[in-house]
Motif scaffolding. Structure first.
Motif, PDB file in Angstrom:
ATOM      1  N   TYR A  12       0.871  -1.155   0.006  1.00 47.86           N
ATOM      2  CA  TYR A  12      -0.066   0.068  -0.051  1.00 47.86           C
ATOM      3  C   TYR A  12       0.763   1.318   0.263  1.00 47.86           C
ATOM      4  N   THR A  13       1.654   1.054   0.899  1.00 47.90           N
ATOM      5  CA  THR A  13       3.087   2.603   1.074  1.00 47.90           C
ATOM      6  C   THR A  13       3.302   2.669  -0.017  1.00 47.90           C
ATOM      7  N   GLY A  14       3.610   1.233  -1.430  1.00 45.38           N
ATOM      8  CA  GLY A  14       4.578   1.659  -2.740  1.00 45.38           C
ATOM      9  C   GLY A  14       3.354   2.066  -4.162  1.00 45.38           C
ATOM     10  N   PHE A  15       2.008   1.630  -3.665  1.00 38.30           N
ATOM     11  CA  PHE A  15       0.704   2.582  -4.657  1.00 38.30           C
ATOM     12  C   PHE A  15      -0.026   3.351  -3.673  1.00 38.30           C
ATOM     13  N   ARG A  16       1.164   4.336  -3.018  1.00 36.79           N
ATOM     14  CA  ARG A  16       0.798   5.751  -2.297  1.00 36.79           C
ATOM     15  C   ARG A  16       1.824   6.579  -2.952  1.00 36.79           C
ATOM     16  N   ARG A 130       3.333  15.856  14.095  1.00 37.04           N
ATOM     17  CA  ARG A 130       2.870  15.213  13.593  1.00 37.04           C
ATOM     18  C   ARG A 130       2.432  14.294  13.922  1.00 37.04           C
ATOM     19  N   LEU A 131       4.039  13.919  15.112  1.00 38.42           N
ATOM     20  CA  LEU A 131       3.451  12.154  15.791  1.00 38.42           C
ATOM     21  C   LEU A 131       1.341  12.320  16.487  1.00 38.42           C
ATOM     22  N   LEU A 132       2.141  13.260  17.261  1.00 36.37           N
ATOM     23  CA  LEU A 132       0.084  13.099  18.360  1.00 36.37           C
ATOM     24  C   LEU A 132      -0.127  13.031  17.265  1.00 36.37           C
ATOM     25  N   LEU A 133      -0.303  13.526  16.834  1.00 38.48           N
ATOM     26  CA  LEU A 133      -1.600  13.697  15.523  1.00 38.48           C
ATOM     27  C   LEU A 133      -1.623  12.445  15.210  1.00 38.48           C
ATOM     28  N   ASP A 134      -1.002  11.458  13.961  1.00 37.65           N
ATOM     29  CA  ASP A 134      -0.822  10.697  13.826  1.00 37.65           C
ATOM     30  C   ASP A 134      -1.276   9.282  15.199  1.00 37.65           C
ATOM     31  N   ALA A 135      -0.325  10.327  16.421  1.00 36.63           N
ATOM     32  CA  ALA A 135      -0.873   8.627  17.036  1.00 36.63           C
ATOM     33  C   ALA A 135      -1.733   8.812  18.114  1.00 36.63           C
ATOM     34  N   GLN A 136      -2.774   9.076  17.418  1.00 33.87           N
ATOM     35  CA  GLN A 136      -4.115   9.741  18.013  1.00 33.87           C
ATOM     36  C   GLN A 136      -4.557   7.729  17.464  1.00 33.87           C
ATOM     37  N   SER A 137      -4.733   7.516  16.609  1.00 37.73           N
ATOM     38  CA  SER A 137      -5.562   6.472  16.285  1.00 37.73           C
ATOM     39  C   SER A 137      -5.071   5.010  16.624  1.00 37.73           C
ATOM     40  N   ALA A 138      -3.660   5.299  17.150  1.00 35.98           N
ATOM     41  CA  ALA A 138      -2.916   3.826  18.183  1.00 35.98           C
ATOM     42  C   ALA A 138      -4.086   3.408  19.406  1.00 35.98           C
ATOM     43  N   VAL A 139      -4.771   4.189  19.638  1.00 39.68           N
ATOM     44  CA  VAL A 139      -5.372   3.926  20.547  1.00 39.68           C
ATOM     45  C   VAL A 139      -6.171   2.145  20.481  1.00 39.68           C
ATOM     46  N   ALA A 162       1.073  -8.079  19.583  1.00 38.92           N
ATOM     47  CA  ALA A 162      -0.228  -7.842  18.502  1.00 38.92           C
ATOM     48  C   ALA A 162      -0.403  -6.455  18.869  1.00 38.92           C
ATOM     49  N   THR A 163      -0.545  -5.712  20.272  1.00 38.16           N
ATOM     50  CA  THR A 163      -0.758  -4.104  20.319  1.00 38.16           C
ATOM     51  C   THR A 163       0.291  -3.342  19.539  1.00 38.16           C
ATOM     52  N   LEU A 164       1.534  -4.263  20.298  1.00 43.27           N
ATOM     53  CA  LEU A 164       2.337  -2.963  19.574  1.00 43.27           C
ATOM     54  C   LEU A 164       2.424  -2.718  17.753  1.00 43.27           C
ATOM     55  N   VAL A 165       1.928  -4.157  17.556  1.00 43.44           N
ATOM     56  CA  VAL A 165       0.985  -4.326  15.918  1.00 43.44           C
ATOM     57  C   VAL A 165       0.494  -3.220  15.225  1.00 43.44           C
ATOM     58  N   ALA A 166      -0.992  -3.629  15.801  1.00 43.35           N
ATOM     59  CA  ALA A 166      -2.083  -2.548  15.641  1.00 43.35           C
ATOM     60  C   ALA A 166      -2.079  -1.402  15.447  1.00 43.35           C
ATOM     61  N   ALA A 167      -1.164  -1.122  16.917  1.00 45.72           N
ATOM     62  CA  ALA A 167      -0.623   0.798  17.089  1.00 45.72           C
ATOM     63  C   ALA A 167       0.011   0.860  15.521  1.00 45.72           C
ATOM     64  N   ALA A 168       1.060   0.391  15.808  1.00 44.27           N
ATOM     65  CA  ALA A 168       2.435   1.070  14.530  1.00 44.27           C
ATOM     66  C   ALA A 168       1.676   1.109  13.477  1.00 44.27           C
ATOM     67  N   ALA A 169       0.230   0.006  12.828  1.00 45.88           N
ATOM     68  CA  ALA A 169      -0.693  -0.018  12.087  1.00 45.88           C
ATOM     69  C   ALA A 169      -1.281   1.044  11.553  1.00 45.88           C
ATOM     70  N   THR A 171      -0.957   3.727  13.435  1.00 48.81           N
ATOM     71  CA  THR A 171      -0.147   5.096  13.091  1.00 48.81           C
ATOM     72  C   THR A 171      -0.036   5.384  11.709  1.00 48.81           C
ATOM     73  N   TRP A 172       0.790   4.412  10.632  1.00 49.82           N
ATOM     74  CA  TRP A 172       0.939   3.921  10.118  1.00 49.82           C
ATOM     75  C   TRP A 172      -0.144   4.608   9.131  1.00 49.82           C
ATOM     76  N   LEU A 173      -1.070   4.521   8.939  1.00 48.48           N
ATOM     77  CA  LEU A 173      -1.839   4.702   8.423  1.00 48.48           C
ATOM     78  C   LEU A 173      -2.493   5.966   7.688  1.00 48.48           C
ATOM     79  N   ALA A 174      -2.269   6.417   9.353  1.00 44.35           N
ATOM     80  CA  ALA A 174      -3.201   7.829   9.365  1.00 44.35           C
ATOM     81  C   ALA A 174      -1.956   8.555   8.514  1.00 44.35           C
ATOM     82  N   THR A 175      -0.568   8.395   8.797  1.00 41.70           N
ATOM     83  CA  THR A 175       0.665   9.118   8.231  1.00 41.70           C
ATOM     84  C   THR A 175       0.616   8.612   6.839  1.00 41.70           C
ATOM     85  N   ILE A 176      -0.057   7.684   6.027  1.00 44.58           N
ATOM     86  CA  ILE A 176       0.049   7.659   4.915  1.00 44.58           C
ATOM     87  C   ILE A 176      -0.460   8.220   3.985  1.00 44.58           C
TER      88      ILE A 176
END
Length: 182
Positions: A12-16, A130-139, A162-169, A171-176
């Motif tokens: 998905y990153t490559g596509f974007r 920017r990280l604070l804004l993107d990391a809100q969805s890590a909840v 699983a929590t770390l992977v979901a939180a990182a994903a 945050t990544w989705l909000a950023t991308i």
């Protein structure tokens, strides 16, 4: 599971990036000829999402193009942009689209850029904000971790992983998608 998540994220990153760099169409009407249009930058606030949009009129119709945040956008007043095929230039600076052109106004609250640029606006666009804004969805991370442990078993370490992977994903989705820290 981690390999599948990694593969999805990389694909998905490559596509974007291909879309932002102009290899895939974003729907800017007019083909490959270069032309000037009046443009203004608006910031969309919808739930936890904040994005930058360029609003312009082509052929008598209002259009909205989501763009990746650039500090130059904060100081942009109503100006003209140059559309050249799949590329957009504002004040001679290339702006990268983060999605397709819309014919309807984006949902949420649209906040206009001021008529005069704010000299302190650039201080509010740092990496921390920017990280604070993107990391809100890590909840969503702990809930995904609980679901993972419930569905497949595992102990405390499976929950943490699983929590770390979901939180990182998340945050990544909000950023991308092109968040706007301004």
């Amino acid at each position: 599971m981690l390999g599948t998540v990694t593969l999805i994220i990389l694909g998905y990153t490559g596509f974007r990036f291909a879309m932002a760099l102009g290899y895939l169409p974003v729907g800017v009407p007019g083909g490959a000829e270069r032309r000037e249009v009046a443009v203004r930058r608006v910031r969309q606030q919808h739930r936890l999402v904040s994005r930058s949009w360029l609003e312009f009129t082509v052929g008598g119709r209002d259009r909205w193009l989501p763009v990746y945040f650039d500090p130059k956008l904060v100081t942009l007043t109503q100006d003209s942009a140059e559309l050249a095929g799949r590329m957009v230039f504002v004040e001679g600076h290339r702006v990268y689209p983060s999605g397709r052109v819309r014919n309807s106004e984006p949902v949420g609250r649209l906040i206009d850029n001021p008529v005069r640029p704010d000299p302190e606006a650039l201080t509010r666009t740092g990496l921390g904000r920017r990280l604070l804004l993107d990391a809100q969805s890590a909840v969503v991370g702990p809930f995904a971790g609980l679901l993972w442990v419930y569905a497949s078993g595992g102990g405390w370490s499976a929950f943490v992983a699983a929590t770390l992977v979901a939180a990182a994903a998340a945050t990544w989705l909000a950023t991308i998608r092109g968040s706007d820290p301004s």
